[in-house]
Design a protein around this motif. Structure first.
Motif, PDB file in Angstrom:
ATOM      1  N   SER A   1      11.042   5.048  -4.563  1.00 27.89           N
ATOM      2  CA  SER A   1       9.828   4.407  -5.084  1.00 27.89           C
ATOM      3  C   SER A   1       8.689   4.504  -4.064  1.00 27.89           C
ATOM      4  O   SER A   1       7.519   4.603  -4.445  1.00 27.89           O
ATOM      5  CB  SER A   1      10.090   2.974  -5.528  1.00 27.89           C
ATOM      6  OG  SER A   1      10.493   2.209  -4.441  1.00 27.89           O
TER       7      SER A   1
ATOM      8  N   SER B   1       7.290   7.895  -4.667  1.00 33.58           N
ATOM      9  CA  SER B   1       6.513   8.102  -5.893  1.00 33.58           C
ATOM     10  C   SER B   1       5.162   7.397  -5.799  1.00 33.58           C
ATOM     11  O   SER B   1       4.156   7.920  -6.289  1.00 33.58           O
ATOM     12  CB  SER B   1       7.329   7.751  -7.147  1.00 33.58           C
ATOM     13  OG  SER B   1       7.218   6.414  -7.448  1.00 33.58           O
ATOM     14  N   ILE B   2       5.102   6.252  -5.112  1.00 36.57           N
ATOM     15  CA  ILE B   2       3.795   5.575  -4.958  1.00 36.57           C
ATOM     16  C   ILE B   2       2.880   6.418  -4.040  1.00 36.57           C
ATOM     17  O   ILE B   2       1.669   6.482  -4.231  1.00 36.57           O
ATOM     18  CB  ILE B   2       3.989   4.114  -4.449  1.00 36.57           C
ATOM     19  CG1 ILE B   2       2.817   3.232  -4.898  1.00 36.57           C
ATOM     20  CG2 ILE B   2       4.125   3.992  -2.977  1.00 36.57           C
ATOM     21  CD1 ILE B   2       3.008   2.617  -6.221  1.00 36.57           C
TER      22      ILE B   2
ATOM     23  N   THR C   1       1.442   9.132  -6.136  1.00 35.17           N
ATOM     24  CA  THR C   1       0.363   8.619  -6.990  1.00 35.17           C
ATOM     25  C   THR C   1      -0.938   8.539  -6.189  1.00 35.17           C
ATOM     26  O   THR C   1      -2.008   8.932  -6.673  1.00 35.17           O
ATOM     27  CB  THR C   1       0.724   7.200  -7.519  1.00 35.17           C
ATOM     28  OG1 THR C   1       2.013   7.264  -8.083  1.00 35.17           O
ATOM     29  CG2 THR C   1      -0.279   6.705  -8.532  1.00 35.17           C
TER      30      THR C   1
ATOM     31  N   HIS D   1       3.805  -1.324  -0.495  1.00 32.56           N
ATOM     32  CA  HIS D   1       2.637  -0.775  -1.217  1.00 32.56           C
ATOM     33  C   HIS D   1       3.000  -0.592  -2.693  1.00 32.56           C
ATOM     34  O   HIS D   1       3.949   0.123  -3.009  1.00 32.56           O
ATOM     35  CB  HIS D   1       2.206   0.563  -0.606  1.00 32.56           C
ATOM     36  CG  HIS D   1       1.572   0.423   0.748  1.00 32.56           C
ATOM     37  ND1 HIS D   1       2.296   0.116   1.880  1.00 32.56           N
ATOM     38  CD2 HIS D   1       0.280   0.533   1.147  1.00 32.56           C
ATOM     39  CE1 HIS D   1       1.475   0.042   2.920  1.00 32.56           C
ATOM     40  NE2 HIS D   1       0.240   0.287   2.509  1.00 32.56           N
ATOM     41  N   THR D   2       2.232  -1.245  -3.559  1.00 36.83           N
ATOM     42  CA  THR D   2       2.521  -1.170  -4.997  1.00 36.83           C
ATOM     43  C   THR D   2       1.333  -0.502  -5.706  1.00 36.83           C
ATOM     44  O   THR D   2       0.321  -0.191  -5.073  1.00 36.83           O
ATOM     45  CB  THR D   2       2.698  -2.576  -5.595  1.00 36.83           C
ATOM     46  OG1 THR D   2       1.412  -3.245  -5.544  1.00 36.83           O
ATOM     47  CG2 THR D   2       3.726  -3.392  -4.827  1.00 36.83           C
ATOM     48  N   SER D   3       1.465  -0.371  -7.022  1.00 37.41           N
ATOM     49  CA  SER D   3       0.374   0.263  -7.777  1.00 37.41           C
ATOM     50  C   SER D   3      -0.918  -0.540  -7.635  1.00 37.41           C
ATOM     51  O   SER D   3      -2.017   0.011  -7.705  1.00 37.41           O
ATOM     52  CB  SER D   3       0.761   0.431  -9.243  1.00 37.41           C
ATOM     53  OG  SER D   3       1.231  -0.783  -9.738  1.00 37.41           O
ATOM     54  N   ASN D   4      -0.791  -1.829  -7.390  1.00 35.57           N
ATOM     55  CA  ASN D   4      -1.981  -2.659  -7.188  1.00 35.57           C
ATOM     56  C   ASN D   4      -2.763  -2.191  -5.943  1.00 35.57           C
ATOM     57  O   ASN D   4      -3.990  -2.002  -5.986  1.00 35.57           O
ATOM     58  CB  ASN D   4      -1.506  -4.121  -7.056  1.00 35.57           C
ATOM     59  CG  ASN D   4      -2.658  -5.060  -6.780  1.00 35.57           C
ATOM     60  OD1 ASN D   4      -3.789  -4.775  -7.144  1.00 35.57           O
ATOM     61  ND2 ASN D   4      -2.370  -6.176  -6.121  1.00 35.57           N
TER      62      ASN D   4
ATOM     63  N   ILE E   1      -2.555   0.705  -4.522  1.00 36.78           N
ATOM     64  CA  ILE E   1      -3.020   2.081  -4.733  1.00 36.78           C
ATOM     65  C   ILE E   1      -4.329   2.060  -5.532  1.00 36.78           C
ATOM     66  O   ILE E   1      -5.302   2.751  -5.193  1.00 36.78           O
ATOM     67  CB  ILE E   1      -1.949   2.923  -5.486  1.00 36.78           C
ATOM     68  CG1 ILE E   1      -0.642   2.947  -4.697  1.00 36.78           C
ATOM     69  CG2 ILE E   1      -2.455   4.344  -5.785  1.00 36.78           C
ATOM     70  CD1 ILE E   1      -0.724   3.372  -3.271  1.00 36.78           C
ATOM     71  N   GLU E   2      -4.350   1.207  -6.558  1.00 38.31           N
ATOM     72  CA  GLU E   2      -5.565   1.090  -7.375  1.00 38.31           C
ATOM     73  C   GLU E   2      -6.750   0.617  -6.531  1.00 38.31           C
ATOM     74  O   GLU E   2      -7.838   1.190  -6.590  1.00 38.31           O
ATOM     75  CB  GLU E   2      -5.294   0.057  -8.467  1.00 38.31           C
ATOM     76  CG  GLU E   2      -5.838   0.430  -9.829  1.00 38.31           C
ATOM     77  CD  GLU E   2      -5.300  -0.562 -10.854  1.00 38.31           C
ATOM     78  OE1 GLU E   2      -6.017  -1.525 -11.131  1.00 38.31           O
ATOM     79  OE2 GLU E   2      -4.141  -0.378 -11.310  1.00 38.31           O
TER      80      GLU E   2
END
Ligand SMILES: Cc1ncc(COP(=O)(O)O)c(C=O)c1O
Length: 464
Positions: free
Chosen positions: A358, A361-362, A365, A439-442, A444-445
């Motif tokens: 994971s 993959s982050i 992204t 580090h999460t999609s938040n 990254i955004e």
């Protein structure tokens, strides 16, 4: 490009980091340059941090940053991970002491885990830093081969001691021909003899390397490299396989410095990805879970040169021991194999065994998002790297080595980085990006939004 004074990245930086500036002035009266590691310095002054949590750092002015430096890559679980805190507390409670100064179980438990991930480590030793790990690897190679020069690659960093502090970040004008680089010192206090004893090789140019290595075949005992330069420029497969073959033929010890790539490009490091078995490997950073550590492991017959023998103990005052001392490669350290540090490292590895995909993959992204933002503005950029590390390189050319990297647009990258600091995105200007399980999609955004604002300010909005 004209930038309004108040929007100038350095002006914005100065405005937001006044407490850091104040602190650094005071620090200059305590430590040379105000820092305790030269790498921590950057102009106009480094940001002084006060708190870390997950993917975030807070500085002494109260600014909050998403951290992509992660202590130069060491913190692959982010800041203050619960499992790490618990592991070190439990180890302390269980042991009843912070340090035994004697063998203990965890040295072997951790060692077996490392051997399963890095099968090239038939035997291993612990050190207290990556610097110490590469130093021990080089000493082992010299003892084993009885050849005392080393070869290292232009642009590769292996720590802060004279033997390897050549041509890490040389000026290309002074660095000689691309296929036969000269050794340029990166520090004061280096001797001519040391300069002669460190031979510089060009990364990803097998023919040139082979020529240089053959010329010095009776003198070079060790060839050391970062299998992915700076943690992010991969060796080509044919290069690294060719280098393995030629070093074997010339009886040179091939050392993979996986201090950055270990665990970060894959649990088994770059060697697992390439399927190449080095003679020795140096690990550090992630393997200590944020605490000071290094590991050196490799072929049994090389590692065994450091095995103590009754007749060769440097601290044994009897005459028989003195006579045997030269038959053993002496390696020691009061803190080697520190139980709490090994506990933190082992817990890190166990957590990554579940979560590494994971993190990868982050990271992908983020890389893709960044490439899209640059490409929409027609700015050439490559997010170069693999696994959980990459760097933002402003170029449309292929990046194979140090000189390619120097030809990229570093000054624009630096300006972007300074702007990003004011937007709460932290890495030391020009440094690579490292990600973590925190580090999460938040995040990254938020990072992509911050990049979008900075790129719009500097270059205008997206054209498509
Ligand atoms: C590839 C490599 N080797 C060795 C070192 C030295 O490690 P340490 O800073 O733990 O001494 C580093 C540190 O950045 C590194 O990146």
């Amino acid at each position: 490009m004209a930038i309004e004074r108040t929007h100038h990245p350095v002006m914005m930086f100065l405005e937001k980091t006044k407490a850091s500036a104040q602190f650094m002035k005071e620090a200059e009266h305590v430590m040379p340059g105000g820092v305790t590691a030269n790498i921590k310095h950057f102009a106009p002054y480094p940001i002084v941090m006060k708190k870390g949590s997950g993917a975030y750092l807070t500085d002494v002015d109260g600014n909050v940053y998403i951290d992509y430096l992660l202590a130069y890559g060491a913190l692959m679980l982010g800041h203050g991970h619960q499992a790490i805190q618990q592991a070190i507390m439990e180890q302390l409670q269980q042991d009843g002491t912070v340090l035994f100064g004697a063998p203990h179980e965890l040295e072997v438990t951790m060692g077996k885990r490392l051997q399963s991930l890095y099968p090239s480590m038939e035997r291993l030793r612990y050190t207290n830093s990556g610097t110490e790990a590469t130093l021990l690897a080089i000493r082992l190679a010299a003892a084993y081969t009885e050849k005392f020069k080393i070869a290292k690659f232009e642009g590769h960093y292996h720590g802060g001691y004279n033997q390897v502090l050549y041509s890490v970040n040389p000026s290309i004008e002074a660095a000689g021909p691309a296929d036969e680089p000269v050794a340029l010192p990166e520090s004061m206090g280096m001797t001519d003899g040391e300069q002669r004893d460190t031979i510089i090789l060009p990364f990803n140019d097998l023919d040139a390397c082979e020529k240089i290595l053959r010329k010095h075949k009776d003198e070079i005992g060790a060839v050391i490299l970062e299998p992915m330069q700076g943690g992010f420029i991969p060796a080509t497969e044919s290069f690294i396989k060719g280098l393995r073959a030629v070093t074997k033929e010339l009886e040179m010890v091939l050392i993979f410095d996986e201090v950055k790539t270990g665990f970060r490009v894959g649990l088994g490091g770059a060697q697992a990805i390439y399927g190449v078995r080095p003679d020795l490997t140096a690990l550090g950073k992630v393997v200590g879970g944020g605490f000071p550590v290094g590991v050196v492991g490799g072929a049994k017959d090389i590692m065994m040169t450091s095995a103590p023998r009754a007749s060769a103990d440097v601290f044994d005052s009897s005459q028989s021991a003195k006579s045997g001392a030269k038959e053993v490669l002496f390696h020691s350290g009061t803190y080697n194999g520190h139980p709490m540090i090994l506990a933190a490292g082992l817990k890190t590895i166990m957590t990554l065994e579940e979560k590494i995909t994971s993190v990868f993959s982050i990271t992908d992204t983020l890389k893709e998002g960044l490439e899209a933002l640059f490409s929409a503005r027609g700015i050439p950029m490559k997010a170069v790297g693999s696994g959980s590390i990459f760097s933002v390189v402003l170029t449309d050319r292929e990046i194979l080595n140090y000189r390619d990297l120097q030809r990229a647009d570093l000054s624009t990258r630096k300006m972007i980085d300074m702007n990003l600091l004011s937007e709460g995105i932290y890495t030391k200007p020009l440094n690579r990006y490292s990600l973590s399980t925190a580090h999460t999609s938040n995040e990254i955004e938020q990072t992509l939004d911050a990049y979008d604002r900075v790129l719009t300010k500097l270059f205008g909005g997206a054209t498509s």
